[in-house]
Design a protein around this motif. Sequence first.
Motif, PDB file in Angstrom:
ATOM      1  N   GLU A  95      37.291  40.217  55.235  1.00 54.68           N
ATOM      2  CA  GLU A  95      36.659  41.138  56.530  1.00 54.68           C
ATOM      3  C   GLU A  95      37.206  42.910  55.947  1.00 54.68           C
ATOM      4  O   GLU A  95      37.158  43.840  57.741  1.00 54.68           O
ATOM      5  CB  GLU A  95      37.185  40.829  57.967  1.00 54.68           C
ATOM      6  N   ARG A  96      38.461  43.116  55.149  1.00 53.89           N
ATOM      7  CA  ARG A  96      39.575  44.126  55.556  1.00 53.89           C
ATOM      8  C   ARG A  96      38.891  45.156  54.154  1.00 53.89           C
ATOM      9  O   ARG A  96      39.452  46.320  54.479  1.00 53.89           O
ATOM     10  CB  ARG A  96      40.805  43.643  56.036  1.00 53.89           C
ATOM     11  N   THR A  97      38.886  44.245  52.959  1.00 55.21           N
ATOM     12  CA  THR A  97      38.346  45.368  51.685  1.00 55.21           C
ATOM     13  C   THR A  97      37.724  44.345  50.288  1.00 55.21           C
ATOM     14  O   THR A  97      38.177  43.327  50.967  1.00 55.21           O
ATOM     15  CB  THR A  97      40.508  44.976  51.307  1.00 55.21           C
ATOM     16  N   ASP A  98      37.792  45.020  49.539  1.00 58.69           N
ATOM     17  CA  ASP A  98      37.566  44.751  48.303  1.00 58.69           C
ATOM     18  C   ASP A  98      37.735  44.351  46.898  1.00 58.69           C
ATOM     19  O   ASP A  98      37.449  44.782  46.171  1.00 58.69           O
ATOM     20  CB  ASP A  98      35.839  45.343  48.615  1.00 58.69           C
ATOM     21  N   LEU A  99      39.291  44.421  47.740  1.00 60.98           N
ATOM     22  CA  LEU A  99      40.095  44.136  46.368  1.00 60.98           C
ATOM     23  C   LEU A  99      40.612  42.644  45.528  1.00 60.98           C
ATOM     24  O   LEU A  99      40.450  42.414  45.218  1.00 60.98           O
ATOM     25  CB  LEU A  99      41.464  44.455  47.174  1.00 60.98           C
ATOM     26  N   ALA A 100      39.774  41.888  47.117  1.00 63.06           N
ATOM     27  CA  ALA A 100      39.519  40.532  46.037  1.00 63.06           C
ATOM     28  C   ALA A 100      38.301  39.663  46.343  1.00 63.06           C
ATOM     29  O   ALA A 100      37.229  40.200  47.006  1.00 63.06           O
ATOM     30  CB  ALA A 100      40.307  39.748  46.732  1.00 63.06           C
ATOM     31  N   VAL A 101      38.557  38.571  45.403  1.00 62.77           N
ATOM     32  CA  VAL A 101      36.879  37.258  44.922  1.00 62.77           C
ATOM     33  C   VAL A 101      36.689  37.589  46.456  1.00 62.77           C
ATOM     34  O   VAL A 101      37.772  36.804  47.183  1.00 62.77           O
ATOM     35  CB  VAL A 101      37.239  37.112  43.979  1.00 62.77           C
ATOM     36  N   PRO A 102      35.764  37.338  47.102  1.00 59.24           N
ATOM     37  CA  PRO A 102      35.030  36.373  48.512  1.00 59.24           C
ATOM     38  C   PRO A 102      34.959  35.507  49.014  1.00 59.24           C
ATOM     39  O   PRO A 102      34.499  35.169  47.336  1.00 59.24           O
ATOM     40  CB  PRO A 102      35.006  37.670  48.858  1.00 59.24           C
ATOM     41  N   THR A 150      35.354  45.394  37.256  1.00 58.07           N
ATOM     42  CA  THR A 150      33.633  45.370  38.227  1.00 58.07           C
ATOM     43  C   THR A 150      33.550  47.946  38.484  1.00 58.07           C
ATOM     44  O   THR A 150      34.631  48.247  37.835  1.00 58.07           O
ATOM     45  CB  THR A 150      33.842  44.741  39.827  1.00 58.07           C
ATOM     46  N   GLU A 151      32.611  47.375  39.038  1.00 60.94           N
ATOM     47  CA  GLU A 151      32.191  48.696  38.452  1.00 60.94           C
ATOM     48  C   GLU A 151      32.620  49.524  40.028  1.00 60.94           C
ATOM     49  O   GLU A 151      32.898  50.667  39.387  1.00 60.94           O
ATOM     50  CB  GLU A 151      30.614  49.225  39.258  1.00 60.94           C
ATOM     51  N   ARG A 152      33.462  49.033  40.738  1.00 69.11           N
ATOM     52  CA  ARG A 152      34.512  49.355  41.848  1.00 69.11           C
ATOM     53  C   ARG A 152      35.648  49.761  41.941  1.00 69.11           C
ATOM     54  O   ARG A 152      36.562  49.823  42.402  1.00 69.11           O
ATOM     55  CB  ARG A 152      34.085  48.473  43.253  1.00 69.11           C
ATOM     56  N   GLY A 153      36.643  49.044  40.185  1.00 77.27           N
ATOM     57  CA  GLY A 153      37.601  49.129  39.879  1.00 77.27           C
ATOM     58  C   GLY A 153      38.086  47.389  39.879  1.00 77.27           C
ATOM     59  O   GLY A 153      37.071  46.612  40.111  1.00 77.27           O
ATOM     60  N   LEU A 154      38.920  47.685  39.939  1.00 73.05           N
ATOM     61  CA  LEU A 154      39.957  46.080  39.464  1.00 73.05           C
ATOM     62  C   LEU A 154      39.673  45.132  40.845  1.00 73.05           C
ATOM     63  O   LEU A 154      39.906  45.631  42.262  1.00 73.05           O
ATOM     64  CB  LEU A 154      41.237  46.599  39.551  1.00 73.05           C
ATOM     65  N   VAL A 155      39.655  43.720  40.245  1.00 73.58           N
ATOM     66  CA  VAL A 155      39.266  42.978  41.968  1.00 73.58           C
ATOM     67  C   VAL A 155      40.411  41.409  41.338  1.00 73.58           C
ATOM     68  O   VAL A 155      40.196  41.056  40.637  1.00 73.58           O
ATOM     69  CB  VAL A 155      38.100  42.702  42.493  1.00 73.58           C
TER      70      VAL A 155
END
Length: 275
Positions: free
Chosen positions: A55-62, A181-186
Amino acid sequence: MACDEAVPIAGGSNALVHLKPAPVVARVMTGTSMLHDDTERWLAREVAVAAFLAERTDLAVPPSDLLPPGPHEQDGLWMTMWKFVPHDAQAPLPEPRELGRSLRDLHAALAGFQGDLAPLSEIRAWLERLLAQVRPSSSLTRADIGWLRVKLDALTPAVFESSLPAQAIHGDASMSNLLRTERGLVWNDLEDVCAGPVAWDLAGLAAGARARGQSEAFVEELLVAYGDPGVDLAAFFEAHALYDVVWQAFEGRRRPQATKRAAASLALLREGSAG
């Protein structure tokens, strides 16, 4: 949900299966299931933290949004469902600055989580249980196992029962749990999420870089990029080295080669402790 093909994409402590063509990955517990008295509660914490982050970031696999993420139990196996994140499995290791900043940003996002989490001391309890099941061998003697118990006790006040500020942390912050990933590290695999000092994650990430043969300059750049954790990391580095020895010794019950690796790692730990 349509599933034409179940494709294994990783193994080890868990089996990860891509339920093609759906963008869903089932993570099925295997090797780590014996570490916890209440597996359902443990996995529910992981899903709750991942949903919080989503809900807050795209830093982790949801967690999956196509079906209930779980935890689910079937035929004695526990599993959770996750969104498949396209990534480059053959990507080179991230640069140290990127690693340090990514972990710092993850901690900043996790700091707001106020839900139920186990304390870092639970990891100490795992290590005690694993040690109790390690049997002496020519590679790892009874005296070696006893030394590990003494060392675990010695590290407990500074690490596992530290008075440092505690917050939600990844718990197993290693490069093997990062996706390019294309958007960076996850960040992936939050199943060891707990409440503890950020130094536990930072030392784990830096120790993992050393284990992959990275230089001290690489490690120092990673630490500088993260920022000051507010504590000397020496005891946390030792605790991660101890964790590695104990886990490899436990794995030696089914993979004899792991016992030899445990013995070699123990020699390094003893050398470092003596120094």
